[in-house]
Design an enzyme around this catalytic site. Structure first.
Site, PDB file in Angstrom:
ATOM      1  N   LEU B  19       0.817  -1.199   0.000  1.00  0.00           N
ATOM      2  CA  LEU B  19       0.000   0.000   0.000  1.00  0.00           C
ATOM      3  C   LEU B  19       0.853   1.253   0.000  1.00  0.00           C
ATOM      4  CD1 LEU B  19      -2.674  -1.200   2.512  1.00  0.00           C
ATOM      5  CD2 LEU B  19      -2.976  -0.808   0.080  1.00  0.00           C
ATOM      6  N   MET B 159      -6.947   1.341  -1.293  1.00  0.00           N
ATOM      7  CA  MET B 159      -5.516   1.376  -0.971  1.00  0.00           C
ATOM      8  C   MET B 159      -5.197   2.709  -0.262  1.00  0.00           C
ATOM      9  SD  MET B 159      -4.803  -1.608  -2.008  1.00  0.00           S
ATOM     10  CE  MET B 159      -5.025  -2.859  -3.272  1.00  0.00           C
ATOM     11  N   SER B 160      -4.161   3.404  -0.717  1.00  0.00           N
ATOM     12  CA  SER B 160      -3.760   4.607   0.021  1.00  0.00           C
ATOM     13  C   SER B 160      -4.668   5.812  -0.208  1.00  0.00           C
ATOM     14  CB  SER B 160      -2.317   4.965  -0.308  1.00  0.00           C
ATOM     15  OG  SER B 160      -1.447   3.995   0.244  1.00  0.00           O
ATOM     16  N   VAL B 161      -5.670   5.667  -1.057  1.00  0.00           N
ATOM     17  CA  VAL B 161      -6.713   6.692  -1.088  1.00  0.00           C
ATOM     18  C   VAL B 161      -7.353   6.782   0.302  1.00  0.00           C
ATOM     19  CG1 VAL B 161      -9.014   7.216  -2.034  1.00  0.00           C
ATOM     20  CG2 VAL B 161      -7.131   6.586  -3.569  1.00  0.00           C
ATOM     21  N   LYS B 163      -5.791   6.984   2.981  1.00  0.00           N
ATOM     22  CA  LYS B 163      -5.086   8.016   3.749  1.00  0.00           C
ATOM     23  C   LYS B 163      -5.742   9.383   3.586  1.00  0.00           C
ATOM     24  CE  LYS B 163      -0.429   5.909   3.412  1.00  0.00           C
ATOM     25  NZ  LYS B 163      -0.723   4.610   2.780  1.00  0.00           N
TER      26      LYS B 163
END
Lengths: 444, 444
Positions: B19, B159-161, B163
């Site tokens: 990720l 995923m890192s969306v 964040k």
């Protein structure tokens, strides 16, 4: 009563096993458990805090999650413990569930079986460790309450109510001609030819009159139910494990005992086999089919879900989780002969076949002293009482109760410390019947 | 490139690790992978059939699920592989997402970075292994397509969306005064006092300018990212395991390196710490808070969910899964200064703070040759281009792209074989910019 920590695979084994345990644990009703208030999972604070305190942390792997009273949290949070598959409601607006709450229900009195003094409806909720209960009368919500950690937007394990939902899919496919109830199971699932199911008919599976060597005696560590639970457990198997690794692999190992068609024997594996037959006949898992054929047409507020084994098989014998209000919509659809908002979702013939019930003589052989005169059909329990009520029943108190004469549907999610419904039936059965009579008597 | 099967804990370790990998794997773009059509997960038939054939069966425990091309199925089905926690949309009707599809988008041409010949928008979808993409212009759907196993009613790993979504919650709490961005992390989470985070401010965490000894170099088996992934893996730990057993336990072990506030360093653990700070400041997990403060007010069609560790902690660094259309609603809310249907859901000041961006000089130290002149603020990537576009970015091609000047929001879910977005940015960045210019130019 149960000792989940003793099992080789921990709590999932216990869970899967307990789903079918209802007839076996009535004796445990004598055990002493904290009452509903003392065991309230919100008050006890399971899995609350960042992180939860060690004595309030529940882990799937060690079985802590299914010990009473922690189990009262877990039944509303199965997806946080194990993998699951979605049952989409679609993307549209939910159907209305109009509210017409009645204050006369809570004070309604009935006498529990074996008791001499009456109990109020409201008092019955604590007595049965109710997590949520909703009553529809003529399609309107006349009573709706939530306790503990279940809210109106939560999802709760339906346990063996799952069987009745899968049985409804089965009856639907039979009514449509997609499934031939007279065909042997091996016709649809050749892999089951050498198992006990191979020469059982789809009808015998639907009505659980198969003759199976399948013990659900949890006191016996060699009972087949443990192997079933181990096969379905999604956690990695121990290195030395040589047994079946999925529900489907397990089902192929079930051996015959007695003859098919002679007596009712409530065994979870019949539902798993039905799920497999449905999957082969339609090309859809029960999760996909439930979404496509029913959940999308219910006007459901929430998606539902199934727990799955390590290869993604939905647990057709007990893995369904839903919102309480959506379970009410499902019951209301059946009360309306399979229609939702004027659309025939489930064929009328399928609903009639459920309501008509099964073979009463076969049912007697199942041995349910509290359920005199009942029958079992398409994985539904049919009371044959004077209201023509029929019900879905899951361990620890899960229910759908449809009373056609009173135009009433009751759905209940619960977390009674005793798995077997025989422990709560003495309260539940007269309470539900009394409410049906009350609503019929006071209907305008 | 990656070798998930080599990791001690199998694929979840790989997933969690990947990720944050986006900056590291650009070199792997040279590797040869089957193209989008050849790797189409529906065509390949992963987890299809009852049971799926052995070579199409994906198991969480053995890492098979996250090897390319199987990963293309898994990113749309994380909940079938691991435990998750729900992000309720509430029970009401979804908000309208009016459709005004445009045929001129598919044929729009742009030139990929480093290329000499132009590419069409439609061709860019296969080039980026798109699973689903939706474009809103002035709140109307002008383009919407799905591929492989993702449908409009499915849920895909952000995923890192994730964040950026959690960063939005953080910015909201700062704007409201619930969080003091100038306070050290230890003020909110005393357990982190002795870690690198103890004396970092909440602002430094939000903007990832903390100085951490935390390597995300997957080629190094001693890189801290592996320990992070092992701690967060919900599967039972090996008997000899002595390391941290949850995200929270891991975060306490992170050591300092360099000084806080000097340079941008993209490290997933900042998001996990932010999640912990948020939980302590509000008494809600990020899953609960996202539901209560945003998802219920979006008019979402579907619930979202987070993957969780073994004690139920939502993975704030990368565990969010949503429907594509709901992700579009989220982006549209930000484009509208935090409003949905006239209601201020996220404070305008929080949205402005994201849009304004962060410290460009600090960003340079992060080392992103394709992202010249950008900055990072509240866990959003801010382009500072002439449209003022900002974006959320997740490995394998996940995106929210908000172009305020063009009144455009693009959301994309993808399963590019290379984790790092540097592998798809040469197509993605000019494609998105070109569409913004096109919509602005052709707007009436």
């Amino acid at each position: 009563m149960f000792a989940p920590s003793r099992t080789r695979f921990g709590a999932q084994a216990f869970l899967a096993a307990s789903l079918a345990a209802w007839a076996l644990s009535a004796g445990a009703a004598d055990a002493t458990f904290p009452d509903a208030a003392a065991s309230d999972p919100a008050r006890l604070g399971w899995m609350t805090g960042s992180p939860p305190s060690p004595d309030r942390t529940l882990r799937f792997e060690d079985g802590s999650y299914f010990r009473f009273p922690a189990m009262r949290w877990s039944v509303s949070n199965f997806r946080q413990l194990m993998p699951t598959v979605n049952v989409s409601r679609g993307l549209g607006a939910p159907s209305a569930l109009p509210s017409a709450l009645r204050k006369d229900i809570g004070t309604l009195r009935f006498t529990p079986l074996g008791a001499t003094t009456p109990m109020t409806w409201d008092a019955s909720l604590a007595a049965t460790y109710t997590d949520g209960i909703l009553v529809l009368h003529r399609g309107r919500v006349v009573y709706e309450r939530y306790f503990g950690v279940l809210k109106n937007d939560g999802q709760h394990g339906a346990m063996s109510v799952t069987k009745s939902v899968v049985g409804t899919l089965g009856a639907m496919l039979v009514a449509e001609g997609t499934l031939d109830a007279g065909k042997p199971v091996a016709h649809y699932v050749p892999e089951l030819a050498q198992s006990a199911f191979g020469n059982a008919t789809v009808r015998q599976v639907l009505d659980m009159t198969t003759g199976l060597k399948f013990s659900e005696d949890y006191a016996d560590p060699k009972a087949e139910v443990w192997a079933h639970a181990q096969a379905g457990n999604p956690l990695p198997k121990p290195k030395d494990y040589t047994g079946p690794r999925s529900y489907y692999e397990f089902l192929q190992t079930v051996q015959p005992e007695g003859r098919h068609g002679e007596g009712f024997g409530y065994k979870t594996v019949n539902s798993d086999v039905l799920g497999w037959v449905i999957a082969r006949a339609t090309g859809r898992t029960v999760a996909q089919l439930l979404s496509e054929r029913i959940w999308r047409h219910l006007g459901a507020e929430q998606d539902a879900y199934f727990t799955v084994d390590s290869i993604g098989t939905p647990f057709a014998g007990g893995g369904l989780n839903t919102g309480l209000r959506d379970l009410a919509r499902f019951g209301e659809m059946l009360r309306n002969d399979g229609r939702v908002r004027g659309v025939q979702v489930v064929p009328r013939a399928a609903v009639e076949d459920i309501r008509r019930g099964g073979d009463k003589a076969a049912f007697v052989k199942g041995g349910y002293p509290l359920l005199q005169g009942w029958s079992y059909r398409n994985m539904w329990w049919v009371t044959h009482n004077d209201h023509g009520a029929y019900m879905a029943r899951g361990v620890h108190g899960q229910r759908i109760y449809i009373d056609p004469k009173a135009d009433m549907v009751i759905v209940r999610y619960a977390s009674h410390p005793v798995a077997g419904n025989a422990a709560n039936d003495p309260v539940t059965l007269p309470a539900f019947e009394a409410l049906g009579r009350h609503l019929l008597r006071t209907a305008r």
